[in-house]
Scaffold this active site. Structure first.
Site, mmCIF file in Angstrom:
data_model
loop_
_atom_site.group_PDB
_atom_site.id
_atom_site.type_symbol
_atom_site.label_atom_id
_atom_site.label_comp_id
_atom_site.label_asym_id
_atom_site.label_seq_id
_atom_site.Cartn_x
_atom_site.Cartn_y
_atom_site.Cartn_z
ATOM 1 N N GLU A 64 0.836 -1.208 0.000
ATOM 2 C CA GLU A 64 0.000 0.000 0.000
ATOM 3 C C GLU A 64 0.869 1.256 0.000
ATOM 4 O OE1 GLU A 64 -2.881 -0.399 -0.851
ATOM 5 O OE2 GLU A 64 -3.069 -2.527 -0.387
ATOM 6 N N HIS A 124 1.712 2.102 -3.523
ATOM 7 C CA HIS A 124 0.642 2.877 -4.174
ATOM 8 C C HIS A 124 0.706 4.319 -3.703
ATOM 9 C CE1 HIS A 124 -1.456 -0.295 -6.248
ATOM 10 N NE2 HIS A 124 -1.748 -0.970 -5.158
HETATM 11 ZN ZN ZN Z 1 -2.513 -2.947 -4.978
#
Ligand code: ZN
Length: 634
Positions: free
Chosen positions: A426, A429
């Site tokens: 995460e 991202h």
């Molecule tokens: Zn992902």
């Protein structure tokens, strides 16, 4: 007002439209986020009151003929050639998305297009409902205690609870994955595994309750998708799907999957042989589909004698977070500092990011722990995206959300290795969103990035969780304060690649089936099953029994958005492994490589096609070799 613009150009039309979009996204992202992380009756009703308006707004926007014509005018104007390549891409992306939405078709065709869309959406819901109903329609009621042999306590307890709820004696097992899968892994009773497998793999087919048979739905969906493609002037549906993806053609996808299958197959055969050598101990002469998970689990336990809990004692939150921040400091020169801010919960932290010259470039909220009224899973979401309207740059803010188990008492929280991976994923991202240099709103951060490429930065970060140099410094034992021993880490690595030949081949089988199914339309109602048999004969090592009706519950492609896109999972893994191997060649902590990755990939957002960014970083197109190496398949 924007629609009526007679001489649209970048400033008076596109910028204005982007400003509207930004305002709405900024307001809605907060409500959407809070509804997910501190759900309450008030928030929920407010959310529900507005979500239909928002959906309606976006759907009207995508169907707005006048806006489409304005984009077209700009594309045809003299101004277009003078725009930056980023802005040209924004306009081309818009035109493509209008085209795929059926704008620009004749009135008659537009009517057909809409009808197909409505039917497809109904059929998808029906497909999913049938699976759900077929799943709920079955249960296995065990009365004899001996039949529970091998099953772990948590599974037996759940099964008991279910039986009590249904006012039955004994234990009840269902086809829900959290009940089905562990049963197949642990149940010693082979006959029962076979019954449960049969029930599971024939769900929503003519071999189960005919009411829930998805055969008609599958054929109807395939037919309508093909008609849709024709209407939009594409050869087949797979071309429609690939129009907005990084992969350029169906053949490129097939070549890629074929190569992967060829390389993985010998390893899958070896994996299977390992199971065979093991099978006789359990009285199994011929391994059937319902034995594979069971034997794998047994073999795994024999080879790797460690528990998740043993690993968990080595990953205190404070070490993991500071290790992560040090890593990105080394790679990208950024500093991350905790700041005071109002948040929605006392556990939520707020951080500031500064670049090399100590300029603030973004912020993020970190919400790590599971709690009541918080949606499960882990995700990154945009709070504010980077943009520049009227010469003023607004910095990005991200929400990073996980659901790790919270610390008990005053102790620090401890993470499993899987949780560390999730956090890194995460965070990847997040960096894609936060480290962007792009100030054109529509393509800054993760906006405008192709669907099959958006997992590159996140999966790239996962690689560091398998690097001893990085991991070592993030560990400190709960009681002894010692670092994780190297041999425990080595076990973790070998467990990661355990039976990866079989696993890879299985994913490739699904992906190859999906892309081929959408490349050619056949009116033969049995075509979709025949094709599956063919693909399996060509590449698979474990051939399921004839009764297996996998397509009848392949929701990803018939109810989700993965039609002719299932390959994206493997595709993104190839990209991220390839990029990481370039780091490995130098030094995984090389600031020079970090800067190059940031400049060519992370910071570019959707301002250019990912293939261009990828080639700018690596000097060539992606190759599967690094993924094979990382998965122990070379
Ligand atoms: Zn992902």
């Amino acid at each position: 007002m924007l629609e009526k613009n007679a001489t649209p150009n970048w400033d008076n039309f596109v910028t204005k439209l982007e400003e509207c979009d930004e305002k709405l996204s900024r307001a809605w992202s907060q409500i959407n986020h809070l509804n997910a992380v501190i759900n309450s009756p008030d928030l929920r009703s407010e959310y529900n009151n507005n979500v239909t308006k928002i959906t309606k707004y976006y759907s009207e926007l995508s169907q707005n003929e006048k806006l489409f014509l304005n984009f077209k005018k700009i594309k045809q104007s003299k101004e277009f050639k003078k725009l930056s390549s980023t802005r040209q891409k924004i306009i081309n992306d818009e035109l493509l998305s209008f085209k795929l939405g059926g704008i620009g078709l004749s009135e008659n065709k537009k009517k057909i297009f809409k009808k197909i869309k409505v039917s497809l959406s109904k059929l998808s819901s029906k497909f999913e409902e049938n699976i759900l109903d077929a799943t709920n329609n079955y249960y296995l009621n065990i009365i004899d205690k001996n039949d529970l042999s091998g099953l772990p306590d948590f599974l037996i307890n759940d099964a008991k609870k279910r039986a009590v709820e249904k006012k039955k004696s004994g234990w009840i097992f269902t086809l829900d994955y959290p009940s089905y899968f562990p049963f197949m892994q642990y149940a010693d009773n082979r006959k029962l595994r076979e019954s449960l497998y049969h029930a599971y793999s024939t769900r929503a087919s003519e071999l189960g309750d005919k009411k829930f048979d998805n055969k008609k739905n599958i054929n109807e969906i395939l037919k309508l998708k093909h008609q849709l493609a024709k209407l939009l002037d594409y050869k087949n549906y797979s071309e429609v799907s690939l129009a907005t993806k990084m992969a350029s053609s169906s053949n490129e996808v097939i070549n890629f999957l074929d190569k992967l299958a060829k390389k993985a197959r010998p390893y899958a055969v070896k994996d299977m042989n390992d199971l065979k050598k093991h099978a006789h101990k359990f009285g199994i002469k011929r391994i059937e589909a319902w034995d594979v998970s069971y034997l794998s689990e047994k073999l795994k336990n024999e080879i790797f004698n460690f528990q998740d809990s043993e690993i968990k004692q080595f990953f205190p939150k404070k070490k993991v977070i500071s290790g992560l921040f040090q890593l990105v400091h080394k790679l990208y020169g950024i500093s991350i500092i905790k700041k005071k801010a109002d948040t929605w919960h006392k556990d939520v932290e707020f951080y500031e990011i500064k670049d090399k010259v100590k300029k603030v470039i973004g912020h993020f909220y970190l919400d790590l722990f599971a709690r009541e009224n918080k949606r499960g899973g882990a995700w990154m979401d945009e709070c504010i995206s980077k943009y520049k309207f009227n010469d003023e740059i607004s910095n990005p803010i991200a929400y990073l959300t996980c659901n790790f188990s919270s610390p008990s008492g005053n102790k620090d929280a401890y993470f499993t290795h899987d949780e560390v991976i999730t956090l890194f994923h995460e965070f990847g991202h997040g960096l894609h969103h936060l480290l962007t240099d792009i100030t054109d709103y529509s393509v800054s951060g993760i906006r405008g990035v192709e669907w099959d490429a958006v997992e590159l930065p996140s999966q790239f970060m996962e690689n560091f969780c398998w690097d001893w140099q990085v991991i070592k410094s993030m560990t400190e034992h709960e009681h002894t304060n010692k670092q994780m021993p190297k041999n425990l880490f080595d076990k973790l690595i070998s467990a990661k690649n355990f039976q990866s030949g079989l696993q890879t081949l299985r994913q490739v089988e699904f992906a190859l089936y999906d892309i081929k199914l959408h490349m050619k339309y056949s009116s033969n109602p049995n075509y979709y099953m025949n094709l599956l048999h063919k693909v399996r004969r060509e590449i698979s090592v474990v051939i399921p029994p004839k009764s297996n009706r996998f397509p009848n519950n392949f929701s990803h492609i018939f109810a989700g958005g993965y039609a002719a896109g299932y390959f994206s999972y493997k595709w993104a893994e190839v990209l991220s492994a390839d990029v990481f191997s370039e780091f490995e060649k130098h030094n995984v902590l090389s600031p020079k490589m970090g800067a190059k990755f940031k400049n060519e990939i992370l910071s570019r957002g959707g301002s250019r096609p990912m293939m261009k960014s990828f080639i700018a970083f690596l000097g060539r197109k992606p190759k599967i070799d690094s993924l094979l190496k990382h998965s122990g398949l070379s």
